[in-house]
Design a protein around this motif. Structure first.
Motif, short mmCIF file in Angstrom:
data_model
loop_
_atom_site.label_atom_id
_atom_site.label_comp_id
_atom_site.label_asym_id
_atom_site.label_seq_id
_atom_site.Cartn_x
_atom_site.Cartn_y
_atom_site.Cartn_z
N VAL A 7 0.89 -1.06 0.06
CA VAL A 7 -0.11 -0.03 0.02
C VAL A 7 1.06 1.37 -0.10
N PHE A 8 2.15 1.37 0.71
CA PHE A 8 2.89 2.43 0.93
C PHE A 8 3.48 2.57 -0.51
N LEU A 9 3.95 1.69 -1.28
CA LEU A 9 4.53 1.64 -2.56
C LEU A 9 3.47 2.45 -3.69
N ILE A 10 2.16 1.74 -3.50
CA ILE A 10 1.09 2.27 -4.41
C ILE A 10 0.93 3.46 -4.17
N VAL A 11 0.96 4.02 -2.53
CA VAL A 11 0.47 5.80 -2.62
C VAL A 11 1.67 6.54 -3.00
N ILE A 12 2.75 6.04 -2.82
CA ILE A 12 4.12 6.99 -3.08
C ILE A 12 4.14 6.90 -4.88
N GLY A 13 3.87 5.90 -5.33
CA GLY A 13 3.63 5.70 -6.68
C GLY A 13 2.70 6.73 -7.43
N ALA A 14 1.60 6.61 -6.77
CA ALA A 14 0.32 7.52 -7.18
C ALA A 14 0.79 8.95 -7.07
N ILE A 15 1.38 9.31 -6.21
CA ILE A 15 2.05 10.84 -5.66
C ILE A 15 3.05 11.31 -6.75
N MET A 16 3.62 10.35 -7.10
CA MET A 16 4.65 10.72 -7.87
C MET A 16 4.17 10.84 -9.33
N SER A 17 3.01 10.03 -9.67
CA SER A 17 2.75 9.72 -10.99
C SER A 17 1.58 10.88 -11.33
N PHE A 18 0.85 11.25 -10.31
CA PHE A 18 -0.37 12.28 -10.38
C PHE A 18 -0.11 13.32 -9.73
N GLY A 19 0.61 13.27 -9.07
CA GLY A 19 0.69 14.60 -8.11
C GLY A 19 2.01 15.60 -8.27
N VAL A 20 3.15 15.18 -8.77
CA VAL A 20 4.34 15.79 -8.80
C VAL A 20 4.45 16.34 -10.12
N LYS A 21 4.62 17.55 -10.41
CA LYS A 21 4.62 18.23 -11.87
C LYS A 21 6.05 18.68 -12.11
N ALA A 22 7.08 18.18 -11.33
CA ALA A 22 8.34 18.79 -11.58
C ALA A 22 9.18 17.91 -12.69
N THR A 23 9.93 18.46 -13.39
CA THR A 23 10.67 17.50 -14.32
C THR A 23 12.21 17.65 -14.31
N LEU A 24 12.62 16.26 -14.49
CA LEU A 24 14.04 16.26 -14.16
C LEU A 24 14.67 15.67 -15.56
N ALA A 25 15.93 16.13 -15.86
CA ALA A 25 16.48 16.02 -17.29
C ALA A 25 16.67 14.31 -17.28
N ASP A 26 17.05 13.54 -16.45
CA ASP A 26 17.31 12.26 -16.66
C ASP A 26 16.13 11.30 -16.24
N PHE A 27 15.32 11.60 -15.45
CA PHE A 27 14.16 10.75 -14.86
C PHE A 27 12.96 11.40 -15.31
N ASP A 28 12.12 10.20 -15.60
CA ASP A 28 10.72 10.52 -15.83
C ASP A 28 9.82 10.06 -14.57
N LEU A 29 9.34 11.07 -13.74
CA LEU A 29 8.78 10.95 -12.56
C LEU A 29 7.59 10.01 -12.65
N THR A 30 6.86 10.31 -13.80
CA THR A 30 5.53 9.68 -13.98
C THR A 30 5.74 8.27 -14.18
N THR A 31 6.67 7.74 -15.01
CA THR A 31 6.89 6.37 -15.16
C THR A 31 7.48 5.83 -14.05
N ILE A 32 8.25 6.41 -13.31
CA ILE A 32 9.01 5.94 -11.87
C ILE A 32 7.67 5.44 -11.07
#
Length: 83
Positions: A7-32
Motif C-alpha cells: 500500500v505504501f508503494l502504491i501511494v508513493i507511486g500515485a503521488i509521483m505519477s499524478f501529483g508531482v509536476k516537476a521535471t528532471l532531465a534524466d528521470f521521468d517521474l510519471t514512469t517511476i
C-alpha cells in the motif's frame, strides 16, 4: 508487513505519477510512479499468495475406555486439499 509495504508503494507511486509536476532531465517521474504502483500491487499479491492457507484441516479427538478401565486417546488430523 507485506500488505502495508504494498500500500505504501502504491501511494508513493500515485503521488509521483499524478501529483508531482516537476521535471528532471534524466528521470521521468510519471514512469517511476507507475513502476512503484506496479511493484506495490505485486507485493500485495505475493503476500496474499503466501499467507493464504493451502489446505484445510479437520481435527478430532476420541477417548475410548476398554473393559479393564484403561483409556486410550486417539487424535485424527484429516487434511482436505485442493481448496
Amino acid at each position: 508487513m507485506g500488505i502495508g509495504l504494498g500500500v505504501f508503494l502504491i501511494v508513493i507511486g500515485a503521488i509521483m505519477s499524478f501529483g508531482v509536476k516537476a521535471t528532471l532531465a534524466d528521470f521521468d517521474l510519471t514512469t517511476i510512479g507507475y513502476i512503484l504502483m506496479g511493484g506495490g500491487l505485486l507485493v500485495i499479491l505475493l503476500t496474499l499468495l503466501v499467507l493464504m492457507p493451502r489446505t484445510r484441516r479437520a481435527r478430532s479427538t476420541a477417548v475410548t475406555t476398554d473393559s479393564q478401565g484403561r483409556q486410550a486417546v486417539v487424535e485424527r488430523d484429516d487434511r482436505i486439499s485442493g481448496v
